[in-house]
Scaffold this motif. Structure first.
Motif, PDB file in Angstrom:
ATOM      1  N   ILE A  54       0.860  -1.175   0.000  1.00 41.56           N
ATOM      2  CA  ILE A  54       0.000   0.000   0.000  1.00 41.56           C
ATOM      3  C   ILE A  54       0.900   1.229   0.000  1.00 41.56           C
ATOM      4  N   SER A  55       0.689   2.126  -0.928  1.00 35.98           N
ATOM      5  CA  SER A  55       1.498   3.340  -0.997  1.00 35.98           C
ATOM      6  C   SER A  55       0.794   4.483  -0.264  1.00 35.98           C
ATOM      7  N   LEU A  56       1.443   4.968   0.762  1.00 35.90           N
ATOM      8  CA  LEU A  56       0.983   6.165   1.471  1.00 35.90           C
ATOM      9  C   LEU A  56       1.968   7.306   1.212  1.00 35.90           C
ATOM     10  N   MET A  57       2.668   7.193   0.087  1.00 37.44           N
ATOM     11  CA  MET A  57       3.726   8.136  -0.258  1.00 37.44           C
ATOM     12  C   MET A  57       3.184   9.522  -0.590  1.00 37.44           C
ATOM     13  N   SER A  58       2.058   9.585  -1.254  1.00 34.40           N
ATOM     14  CA  SER A  58       1.454  10.883  -1.551  1.00 34.40           C
ATOM     15  C   SER A  58      -0.035  10.807  -1.245  1.00 34.40           C
ATOM     16  N   ALA A  59      -0.515  11.849  -0.585  1.00 33.03           N
ATOM     17  CA  ALA A  59      -1.907  11.902  -0.129  1.00 33.03           C
ATOM     18  C   ALA A  59      -2.803  12.521  -1.193  1.00 33.03           C
ATOM     19  N   PRO A  60      -4.105  12.264  -1.107  1.00 34.35           N
ATOM     20  CA  PRO A  60      -5.051  12.854  -2.056  1.00 34.35           C
ATOM     21  C   PRO A  60      -5.015  14.391  -2.066  1.00 34.35           C
ATOM     22  N   ASN A  61      -4.597  15.011  -0.954  1.00 33.12           N
ATOM     23  CA  ASN A  61      -4.537  16.477  -0.906  1.00 33.12           C
ATOM     24  C   ASN A  61      -3.246  17.029  -1.509  1.00 33.12           C
ATOM     25  N   GLY A  62      -2.391  16.152  -2.062  1.00 32.49           N
ATOM     26  CA  GLY A  62      -1.161  16.590  -2.727  1.00 32.49           C
ATOM     27  C   GLY A  62       0.073  16.566  -1.839  1.00 32.49           C
ATOM     28  N   ALA A  63      -0.084  16.340  -0.552  1.00 32.37           N
ATOM     29  CA  ALA A  63       1.062  16.288   0.360  1.00 32.37           C
ATOM     30  C   ALA A  63       1.844  14.989   0.136  1.00 32.37           C
ATOM     31  N   VAL A  64       3.134  15.022   0.453  1.00 33.63           N
ATOM     32  CA  VAL A  64       3.968  13.820   0.365  1.00 33.63           C
ATOM     33  C   VAL A  64       4.469  13.459   1.750  1.00 33.63           C
ATOM     34  N   VAL A  65       4.751  12.156   1.932  1.00 37.48           N
ATOM     35  CA  VAL A  65       5.183  11.653   3.235  1.00 37.48           C
ATOM     36  C   VAL A  65       6.448  12.406   3.673  1.00 37.48           C
ATOM     37  N   PRO A  66       6.517  12.820   4.931  1.00 38.79           N
ATOM     38  CA  PRO A  66       7.714  13.521   5.419  1.00 38.79           C
ATOM     39  C   PRO A  66       8.956  12.636   5.307  1.00 38.79           C
ATOM     40  N   ARG A  67      10.105  13.272   5.264  1.00 35.32           N
ATOM     41  CA  ARG A  67      11.364  12.527   5.219  1.00 35.32           C
ATOM     42  C   ARG A  67      11.552  11.729   6.496  1.00 35.32           C
ATOM     43  N   GLY A  68      12.368  10.696   6.402  1.00 34.82           N
ATOM     44  CA  GLY A  68      12.699   9.911   7.568  1.00 34.82           C
ATOM     45  C   GLY A  68      11.976   8.594   7.663  1.00 34.82           C
ATOM     46  N   GLU A 105      10.176  12.932  13.607  1.00 28.42           N
ATOM     47  CA  GLU A 105       9.690  12.510  12.286  1.00 28.42           C
ATOM     48  C   GLU A 105       8.414  11.681  12.420  1.00 28.42           C
ATOM     49  N   ALA A 106       8.285  10.936  13.515  1.00 29.75           N
ATOM     50  CA  ALA A 106       7.046  10.193  13.773  1.00 29.75           C
ATOM     51  C   ALA A 106       5.889  11.167  13.980  1.00 29.75           C
ATOM     52  N   THR A 107       6.138  12.253  14.708  1.00 23.85           N
ATOM     53  CA  THR A 107       5.103  13.271  14.931  1.00 23.85           C
ATOM     54  C   THR A 107       4.682  13.900  13.604  1.00 23.85           C
ATOM     55  N   ALA A 108       5.648  14.216  12.755  1.00 20.69           N
ATOM     56  CA  ALA A 108       5.343  14.806  11.440  1.00 20.69           C
ATOM     57  C   ALA A 108       4.592  13.809  10.558  1.00 20.69           C
ATOM     58  N   THR A 109       4.978  12.545  10.619  1.00 20.22           N
ATOM     59  CA  THR A 109       4.304  11.517   9.828  1.00 20.22           C
ATOM     60  C   THR A 109       2.875  11.314  10.308  1.00 20.22           C
ATOM     61  N   ALA A 110       2.672  11.338  11.626  1.00 18.17           N
ATOM     62  CA  ALA A 110       1.320  11.208  12.183  1.00 18.17           C
ATOM     63  C   ALA A 110       0.428  12.342  11.695  1.00 18.17           C
ATOM     64  N   ALA A 111       0.948  13.569  11.699  1.00 13.00           N
ATOM     65  CA  ALA A 111       0.177  14.715  11.206  1.00 13.00           C
ATOM     66  C   ALA A 111      -0.152  14.546   9.723  1.00 13.00           C
ATOM     67  N   TYR A 112       0.803  14.063   8.951  1.00 11.73           N
ATOM     68  CA  TYR A 112       0.600  13.805   7.521  1.00 11.73           C
ATOM     69  C   TYR A 112      -0.507  12.768   7.299  1.00 11.73           C
ATOM     70  N   LEU A 113      -0.494  11.685   8.076  1.00  9.16           N
ATOM     71  CA  LEU A 113      -1.513  10.649   7.932  1.00  9.16           C
ATOM     72  C   LEU A 113      -2.900  11.164   8.296  1.00  9.16           C
ATOM     73  N   LYS A 114      -2.972  12.009   9.330  1.00 10.99           N
ATOM     74  CA  LYS A 114      -4.252  12.600   9.748  1.00 10.99           C
ATOM     75  C   LYS A 114      -4.778  13.559   8.689  1.00 10.99           C
ATOM     76  N   GLU A 115      -3.933  14.502   8.286  1.00 12.55           N
ATOM     77  CA  GLU A 115      -4.371  15.548   7.348  1.00 12.55           C
ATOM     78  C   GLU A 115      -4.521  15.036   5.923  1.00 12.55           C
ATOM     79  N   GLY A 116      -3.604  14.179   5.492  1.00 10.66           N
ATOM     80  CA  GLY A 116      -3.598  13.727   4.108  1.00 10.66           C
ATOM     81  C   GLY A 116      -4.564  12.605   3.798  1.00 10.66           C
TER      82      GLY A 116
END
Length: 133
Positions: A54-68, A105-116
């Motif tokens: 499953i690719s969670l590399m780019s979200a439907p809102n256009g954001a990309v997974v944070p580095r790390g 980076e986990a905190t940033a990734t969590a925010a990305y998963l929530k928002e994206g």
């Protein structure tokens, strides 16, 4: 040749039904510290099977997974739980753990998963993980 056969040869199917699946996976750092747990529902054009990625590399809102992130936002399906069809969605996909380099980076990734993706992320109390009160 029947009319149906003639028409079938000329049809192009551009529409596909989307199916809703529940995702479930943990987030941890590369040093082994558990950060939290992510879950939620996503739509897929096909039914993922065990071993699929499953690719969670780019979200439907256009954001990309944070580095790390160790595997670049790609997680394998390790198990499928099938529930009665009266429950929606009826299939839960358990994914391998999402491993990131650091807690920030986990905190940033969590925010990305929530928002994206609209996933719910339950972050563990990091003060407990560090041995402080």
């Amino acid at each position: 040749m029947s009319t149906e056969a003639a028409l079938a040869g000329n049809l192009f199917f551009t529409w596909h039904a989307e199916m809703k699946f529940r995702l479930d996976f943990s987030i941890a750092t590369s040093c082994g510290t558990a950060f939290g747990h992510a879950e939620g529902e996503l739509d897929f054009a096909i039914e993922p099977s065990i071993g699929d990625t499953i690719s969670l590399m780019s979200a439907p809102n256009g954001a990309v997974v944070p580095r790390g992130h160790v595997s670049g936002g790609h997680l394998k399906v390790v198990e499928r739980i099938v529930r009665p069809t009266c429950m929606d969605p009826s299939i839960t996909l358990l994914l391998e753990d999402m491993i990131v380099d650091t807690a920030s980076e986990a905190t940033a990734t969590a925010a990305y998963l929530k928002e994206g993706f609209g996933l719910f992320v339950d972050a563990h109390d990091q003060s407990d993980a560090n041995g402080s009160d």
